[in-house]
Scaffold this active site. Sequence first.
Site, short mmCIF file in Angstrom:
data_model
loop_
_atom_site.label_atom_id
_atom_site.label_comp_id
_atom_site.label_asym_id
_atom_site.label_seq_id
_atom_site.Cartn_x
_atom_site.Cartn_y
_atom_site.Cartn_z
N GLY A 69 0.76 -1.24 0.00
CA GLY A 69 0.00 0.00 0.00
C GLY A 69 0.79 1.29 0.00
O GLY A 69 0.20 2.36 -0.21
N GLU A 83 3.92 -6.73 1.77
CA GLU A 83 3.40 -7.10 0.44
C GLU A 83 3.42 -5.91 -0.51
O GLU A 83 2.37 -5.50 -1.03
CB GLU A 83 1.97 -7.63 0.58
CG GLU A 83 1.83 -8.86 1.46
CD GLU A 83 0.37 -9.25 1.70
OE1 GLU A 83 -0.54 -8.47 1.35
OE2 GLU A 83 0.15 -10.35 2.23
N ARG A 131 2.98 -1.90 -5.97
CA ARG A 131 3.18 -0.66 -6.74
C ARG A 131 4.56 -0.04 -6.50
O ARG A 131 5.21 0.42 -7.42
CB ARG A 131 2.09 0.33 -6.31
CG ARG A 131 2.03 1.59 -7.15
CD ARG A 131 1.08 2.61 -6.51
NE ARG A 131 -0.18 2.09 -6.10
CZ ARG A 131 -1.31 2.12 -6.84
NH1 ARG A 131 -1.28 2.67 -8.02
NH2 ARG A 131 -2.44 1.62 -6.38
N TYR A 157 -9.72 5.20 -12.36
CA TYR A 157 -9.51 5.88 -11.06
C TYR A 157 -9.24 7.38 -11.22
O TYR A 157 -8.77 8.01 -10.27
CB TYR A 157 -8.30 5.29 -10.33
CG TYR A 157 -8.24 3.79 -10.26
CD1 TYR A 157 -9.16 3.06 -9.50
CD2 TYR A 157 -7.23 3.09 -10.91
CE1 TYR A 157 -9.08 1.68 -9.43
CE2 TYR A 157 -7.14 1.70 -10.83
CZ TYR A 157 -8.08 1.01 -10.09
OH TYR A 157 -7.98 -0.35 -10.02
N CYS A 165 -14.13 3.56 -28.87
CA CYS A 165 -15.37 4.31 -29.03
C CYS A 165 -16.00 4.67 -27.70
O CYS A 165 -17.14 4.26 -27.43
CB CYS A 165 -16.34 3.49 -29.87
SG CYS A 165 -15.54 2.71 -31.23
N GLU A 166 -15.27 5.33 -26.86
CA GLU A 166 -15.82 5.79 -25.58
C GLU A 166 -15.11 7.07 -25.22
O GLU A 166 -13.89 7.17 -25.34
CB GLU A 166 -15.53 4.78 -24.45
CG GLU A 166 -16.21 3.47 -24.63
CD GLU A 166 -16.40 2.73 -23.30
OE1 GLU A 166 -16.41 3.36 -22.24
OE2 GLU A 166 -16.54 1.50 -23.39
N TYR A 197 -0.09 -2.35 -12.17
CA TYR A 197 -1.51 -2.25 -12.51
C TYR A 197 -1.70 -1.68 -13.92
O TYR A 197 -2.66 -0.95 -14.18
CB TYR A 197 -2.27 -1.45 -11.44
CG TYR A 197 -2.03 -1.99 -10.05
CD1 TYR A 197 -2.46 -3.26 -9.70
CD2 TYR A 197 -1.29 -1.26 -9.11
CE1 TYR A 197 -2.19 -3.78 -8.44
CE2 TYR A 197 -1.02 -1.78 -7.84
CZ TYR A 197 -1.48 -3.05 -7.53
OH TYR A 197 -1.22 -3.57 -6.28
N1 LLP Z 1 -1.61 -7.01 -0.41
C1 LLP Z 1 -2.94 -7.07 -0.62
C2 LLP Z 1 -3.74 -7.98 0.21
C3 LLP Z 1 -3.53 -6.28 -1.62
O1 LLP Z 1 -4.84 -6.33 -1.81
C4 LLP Z 1 -2.72 -5.41 -2.40
C5 LLP Z 1 -3.30 -4.58 -3.44
C6 LLP Z 1 -1.33 -5.38 -2.16
C7 LLP Z 1 -0.81 -6.18 -1.14
C8 LLP Z 1 -0.39 -4.52 -2.93
O2 LLP Z 1 -0.67 -3.17 -2.74
P1 LLP Z 1 0.33 -2.07 -3.33
O3 LLP Z 1 1.62 -2.15 -2.57
O4 LLP Z 1 0.55 -2.36 -4.76
O5 LLP Z 1 -0.36 -0.79 -3.11
N2 LLP Z 1 -5.52 -1.55 -9.41
C9 LLP Z 1 -5.33 -0.51 -8.42
C10 LLP Z 1 -4.61 -1.01 -7.19
C11 LLP Z 1 -5.30 -2.18 -6.53
C12 LLP Z 1 -4.58 -2.71 -5.34
C13 LLP Z 1 -5.19 -3.98 -4.87
N3 LLP Z 1 -4.55 -4.60 -3.75
C14 LLP Z 1 -4.59 0.65 -9.06
O6 LLP Z 1 -4.29 0.59 -10.24
O7 LLP Z 1 -4.36 1.65 -8.39
#
Ligand code: LLP
Length: 424
Positions: free
Chosen positions: A239, A273, A276, A316, A344-345, A373
């Site tokens: 996150g 975890e 990004r 987003y 087409c959007e 992502y």
């Molecule tokens: N762990 C869990 C349980 C998660 O659900 C996620 C992301 C992560 C780790 C990794 O999070 P990060 O470090 O990448 O923030 N598609 C969206 C982001 C969705 C994130 C979903 N879960 C976007 O493009 O912003």
Amino acid sequence: MDHFQYKNGELYAEEVPVRRIADDVGTPFYCYSTATLERHYQVFADAVSGLDATICYAVKANSNLAVITTLARQGAAADVVSGGEMKRALVAGVAPGKIVFSGVGKTEDEMAAALRAGVLQINVESLPELEQLSRIASSLGIDANIAIRVNPDVDALTHEKIATGKSQNKFGIAWDAVPGAYALAAELPGLNVTGVAVHIGSQILTLEPFRQAYGKVAELVQSLRAQGHDIAHLDLGGGLGIPYEDETPPTPKEYGDMVTSVVGGLGCRVFFEPGRLIAGNAGIFVTRVLIVKEATARTFAIVDGAMNDLVRPTLYNAHHAIVTVKEPSKGAARTEMEVVGPICETGDTFGVPRMLPEISPGDLLCIRTAGAYGAVMASTYNARPLVPEVMVRGNDYAVVRERISVDDMMAHEVIPGWLKKAAE
Ligand code: LLP
């Protein structure tokens, strides 16, 4: 810091001109930098080195085998949320004992596959899931090492679609139900309860929400231990946000120091975890201008990439910096333009109008911060093929996923017998 910089008047990916890749593989395509991936992993690893830390790269951010393999070679473990991601992690060389299986809804097949593979931990998010996993583990005669994902009811102060730690979100076990869940897990056969997991959202730009959530979890660990549960693992999720525009997220070091101060005294093995943070700025999306269209209200640069390739801007309202692959001369005049795809959007846009240097059909544009992502969220809408992914390492590069042709896509479709007959 990433490795996509201007040199000799044009954009390079490490030591390779982006233009050369475009000429070789065609556009649009994703391009990843090995050096940036490795650097981000290392910076994060250094930031949490004071803890007994396991860094589980969140495969969902970018599940290309070459990306996972690059990180696995750095020592990364993996966080997966589906049977498909688990398979990818295994094929990329992540040992089963370094895989955490998360996710709010797992199928019975996925649970059984994770157990048979011998994953490090399964994160469980509901009471029915506890019972189901207990049943499957017992029938296979394999003990499931589990953590229970808790919902701390903390606002991550991020986009509502990627906030996961509030009570109204579907994730984790509600705070008040947590002691009961641990009591149930302790009684059920086939479960070996080892930890607590939490993940409050993605692209989080301040430490405060993390501090709040982790503080609650630290207290929880102590009270669970007092109730006789042996809590040895803490999974703190991912996150941590990254700069797309002019954001100033906490550094990994600031985050690591905060985590150490909040949970360091618990003596737990701590899992992270990040997705990004590792992959986001290690990738770009490269697209070619098809047409520059002067419409009544604004000028559009219509490019060959589209929302099906990179959906974040329309899904987003996410900002991704857009630069020309040819370096603009100093003081070059800029005009306001909206970069859009051919779909087409009206939502098929790479963002609100930007000030861009003069561009012409055939020019290449680079959409930055597309490593996380990006390719993983692509679709084939408008029967557009999935685009190639390229990985650069120094002055070398390789196509790490080929363009999936329309013929490849159609090869999986079947005309039913009755339609064939009708055509005869
Ligand atoms: N762990 C869990 C349980 C998660 O659900 C996620 C992301 C992560 C780790 C990794 O999070 P990060 O470090 O990448 O923030 N598609 C969206 C982001 C969705 C994130 C979903 N879960 C976007 O493009 O912003």
